[in-house]
Design a protein around this motif. Structure first.
Motif, PDB file in Angstrom:
ATOM      1  N   ARG A 138       0.860  -1.194   0.000  1.00  0.00           N
ATOM      2  CA  ARG A 138       0.000   0.000   0.000  1.00  0.00           C
ATOM      3  C   ARG A 138       0.887   1.231   0.000  1.00  0.00           C
ATOM      4  O   ARG A 138       2.029   1.192   0.467  1.00  0.00           O
ATOM      5  CB  ARG A 138      -0.913   0.012   1.230  1.00  0.00           C
ATOM      6  N   ALA A 139       0.345   2.334  -0.517  1.00  0.00           N
ATOM      7  CA  ALA A 139       1.118   3.580  -0.577  1.00  0.00           C
ATOM      8  C   ALA A 139       0.247   4.696  -1.110  1.00  0.00           C
ATOM      9  O   ALA A 139      -0.830   4.454  -1.689  1.00  0.00           O
ATOM     10  CB  ALA A 139       2.349   3.417  -1.479  1.00  0.00           C
ATOM     11  N   ASP A 140       0.710   5.917  -0.921  1.00  0.00           N
ATOM     12  CA  ASP A 140       0.206   7.057  -1.680  1.00  0.00           C
ATOM     13  C   ASP A 140       1.228   7.264  -2.789  1.00  0.00           C
ATOM     14  O   ASP A 140       2.347   7.721  -2.539  1.00  0.00           O
ATOM     15  CB  ASP A 140       0.091   8.304  -0.794  1.00  0.00           C
ATOM     16  N   GLU A 144       4.856   9.052  -2.214  1.00  0.00           N
ATOM     17  CA  GLU A 144       5.891   8.043  -1.998  1.00  0.00           C
ATOM     18  C   GLU A 144       6.593   7.582  -3.268  1.00  0.00           C
ATOM     19  O   GLU A 144       7.614   6.896  -3.188  1.00  0.00           O
ATOM     20  CB  GLU A 144       5.288   6.833  -1.276  1.00  0.00           C
ATOM     21  N   THR A 255      -0.239   9.807 -12.485  1.00  0.00           N
ATOM     22  CA  THR A 255      -1.521   9.690 -11.783  1.00  0.00           C
ATOM     23  C   THR A 255      -2.691   9.680 -12.755  1.00  0.00           C
ATOM     24  O   THR A 255      -3.612   8.878 -12.610  1.00  0.00           O
ATOM     25  CB  THR A 255      -1.699  10.825 -10.763  1.00  0.00           C
ATOM     26  N   ALA A 379      -7.086   2.568  -3.806  1.00  0.00           N
ATOM     27  CA  ALA A 379      -7.577   2.214  -2.473  1.00  0.00           C
ATOM     28  C   ALA A 379      -8.879   2.927  -2.132  1.00  0.00           C
ATOM     29  O   ALA A 379      -9.446   2.675  -1.067  1.00  0.00           O
ATOM     30  CB  ALA A 379      -6.517   2.534  -1.425  1.00  0.00           C
ATOM     31  N   ARG A 380      -9.323   3.800  -3.021  1.00  0.00           N
ATOM     32  CA  ARG A 380     -10.585   4.514  -2.834  1.00  0.00           C
ATOM     33  C   ARG A 380     -11.336   4.494  -4.157  1.00  0.00           C
ATOM     34  O   ARG A 380     -10.717   4.331  -5.219  1.00  0.00           O
ATOM     35  CB  ARG A 380     -10.332   5.959  -2.395  1.00  0.00           C
ATOM     36  N   LEU A 385     -11.192  10.308  -5.745  1.00  0.00           N
ATOM     37  CA  LEU A 385      -9.777  10.686  -5.731  1.00  0.00           C
ATOM     38  C   LEU A 385      -9.641  12.196  -5.941  1.00  0.00           C
ATOM     39  O   LEU A 385     -10.328  12.775  -6.775  1.00  0.00           O
ATOM     40  CB  LEU A 385      -9.019   9.923  -6.815  1.00  0.00           C
ATOM     41  N   GLU A 406      -3.357  13.207  -4.476  1.00  0.00           N
ATOM     42  CA  GLU A 406      -3.082  11.990  -3.718  1.00  0.00           C
ATOM     43  C   GLU A 406      -3.513  10.802  -4.575  1.00  0.00           C
ATOM     44  O   GLU A 406      -4.476  10.895  -5.326  1.00  0.00           O
ATOM     45  CB  GLU A 406      -3.862  11.950  -2.400  1.00  0.00           C
ATOM     46  N   PRO A 408      -3.898   7.023  -3.272  1.00  0.00           N
ATOM     47  CA  PRO A 408      -3.753   5.849  -2.404  1.00  0.00           C
ATOM     48  C   PRO A 408      -4.018   4.567  -3.191  1.00  0.00           C
ATOM     49  O   PRO A 408      -5.027   4.460  -3.886  1.00  0.00           O
ATOM     50  CB  PRO A 408      -4.815   6.081  -1.327  1.00  0.00           C
ATOM     51  N   THR A 410      -3.342   0.023  -3.404  1.00  0.00           N
ATOM     52  CA  THR A 410      -2.951  -1.243  -2.790  1.00  0.00           C
ATOM     53  C   THR A 410      -2.413  -2.154  -3.890  1.00  0.00           C
ATOM     54  O   THR A 410      -2.712  -1.975  -5.074  1.00  0.00           O
ATOM     55  CB  THR A 410      -4.150  -1.928  -2.113  1.00  0.00           C
TER      56      THR A 410
END
Length: 419
Positions: A138-140, A144, A255, A379-380, A385, A406, A408, A410
């Motif tokens: 997991r991460a942003d 990251e 992104t 993750a969302r 987002l 952002e 997020p 997984t």
């Protein structure tokens, strides 16, 4: 003259990067239109392909904000004069002989040899950053991976000493500027503080390299600027432009590309196919969404719009790259598309000096993420987002780039994959 209904919908990056866009047809809509700004004045927007190209090449439009009068100078100058001068006096805000001199200054750093070396090193940087993410699952990806990847790539190319790399990484994501927000707004106050911190860092870097010159690009730029009669404001502004024009579009490309690919799961599972179709993905995402304003220097007709001297024109590159008069089914992602003359990296005298570097870093970043993070998923829910304000609002909140603040995610942790 206002934006047509389809054009208005495509201004929203959430729509522009989803299958919903395929149902939007902008044929017959104005290629140049008028939008209101927060202070009640207005700006022209060139969103048609031909109009965009003309606005970026016609000498009837000029870059310096002074051409737009006091209000536009004030828009750019929301820090103390010495801070503003150290950030905005790059090739991106100039024309003519000074633009050519500043472009030569930037080119002295972005030599083909340095660009190739930077792209080669980027593989190792991506692997290092993704190792930690793969362990956790997991991460942003913005904080990251995308941000540190882009910053490290350009600072290593320029030869920043380790302490200056660290200082740059510690700064928040200070681009893009909230250009059209009213004076005193929270975003302008935040950006002003970040601009001051960046100005201090760049002046410290130049002072350090004057004391301890080497074979690095910054030392070479100092020597080039001195020989060309350029002052320190020109030098720090060019350093700023090289930094922000590399990492910000690369981060936003990553992104927005992942946001797009999650709507195309067949492509998400085929990294080689995606990277082979990178040119089309760049056209579709257009991370450099719009240009800084240009200003009419004389009465001008631009595809049905009548401009007076001082009128501002923003070229919306992302919409120009979706013009059905230039591209067949422009709102469909088609990795087999034969590429034409898209405007991903602008056009004319201000064509992106670092386009080769940007393409190499985009290919490396996206390919590494798709290959190293199996089972990658948001993750969302995608519609929750957070995009940059200028990516989804109207022209009053236009930002130059378009991407998520952002991301997020997984993925299957490395130990799970190994077992």
């Amino acid at each position: 003259m206002i934006a047509g209904p389809g054009t208005a919908l495509l201004m929203d990056a959430r729509v522009r990067h989803s299958p919903e866009a395929e149902r939007i047809d902008t044929r017959g809509e104005p290629p140049v239109w008028r939008a209101k700004l927060p202070d009640g004045s207005a700006v022209w927007v060139a969103s048609g392909y031909d109009a965009a190209r003309r606005a970026m090449t016609d000498t009837g439009f000029a870059k310096p904000a002074v051409r737009g009068g006091e209000r536009w100078t004030r828009y750019l100058g929301f820090t103390a004069p010495q801070v503003t001068d150290s950030i905005v006096r790059s090739m991106g805000n100039t024309d003519g002989d000074l633009h050519r001199s500043l472009r030569d200054l930037g080119a002295s750093a972005l030599t083909p040899e340095r660009v190739r070396a930077a792209v080669d090193r980027a593989d190792a940087t991506a692997e290092e950053l993704l190792d930690a993410i793969a362990e956790r699952g997991r991460a942003d990806l913005v904080a990251e991976f995308a941000h540190p990847f882009g910053v490290r790539a350009i600072t290593e190319l320029l030869g920043y000493p380790d302490d200056f790399v660290r200082r740059t990484l510690e700064l928040r994501r200070w681009g893009p500027a909230p250009l059209f927000d009213p004076p005193g707004s929270p975003d302008r106050e935040r950006y002003a503080a970040e601009r001051e911190a960046m100005s201090e860092l760049l002046h410290d870097l130049v002072a350090f390299r004057r004391r301890s010159p080497g074979s690095d690009a910054v030392s070479g730029m100092i020597a080039h600027a001195d020989a060309a009669g350029l002052d320190e404001g020109h030098l720090t502004s060019t350093l700023f432009l090289l930094l922000v024009a590399t990492y910000e579009p690369v981060a936003d490309f990553l992104t927005s590309s992942l946001y797009t690919l999650w709507h195309h799961p067949d492509l998400l599972a085929d990294p080689d196919r995606v990277t082979e179709g990178l040119d089309e993905l760049l056209r579709y995402t257009s991370p450099l969404a719009a240009t800084m304003p240009r200003f009419a220097v004389r009465p001008t007709e631009l595809y049905g719009a009548r401009l007076e001297p001082g009128d501002a024109v923003v070229v919306h590159l992302a919409l120009a790259n979706r013009d059905p008069r230039r591209f067949t089914a422009p709102n469909r992602l088609d990795l087999t598309r034969e590429q034409g003359q898209d405007l991903v990296f602008s056009h004319g005298p201000h064509f992106c000096l670092g386009s080769a570097l940007a393409v190499g870093l985009c290919r490396t970043a996206l390919g590494a993420v798709l290959r190293r993070l199996p089972g990658l998923a948001a993750a969302r829910p995608l519609d929750t987002l957070p995009w940059q304000r200028g990516s989804t609002g109207d022209i009053t909140h236009l930002h130059i780039t378009a991407g998520l603040t952002e991301l997020p995610v997984t993925c299957r942790p490395r130990h799970a994959v190994a077992s």
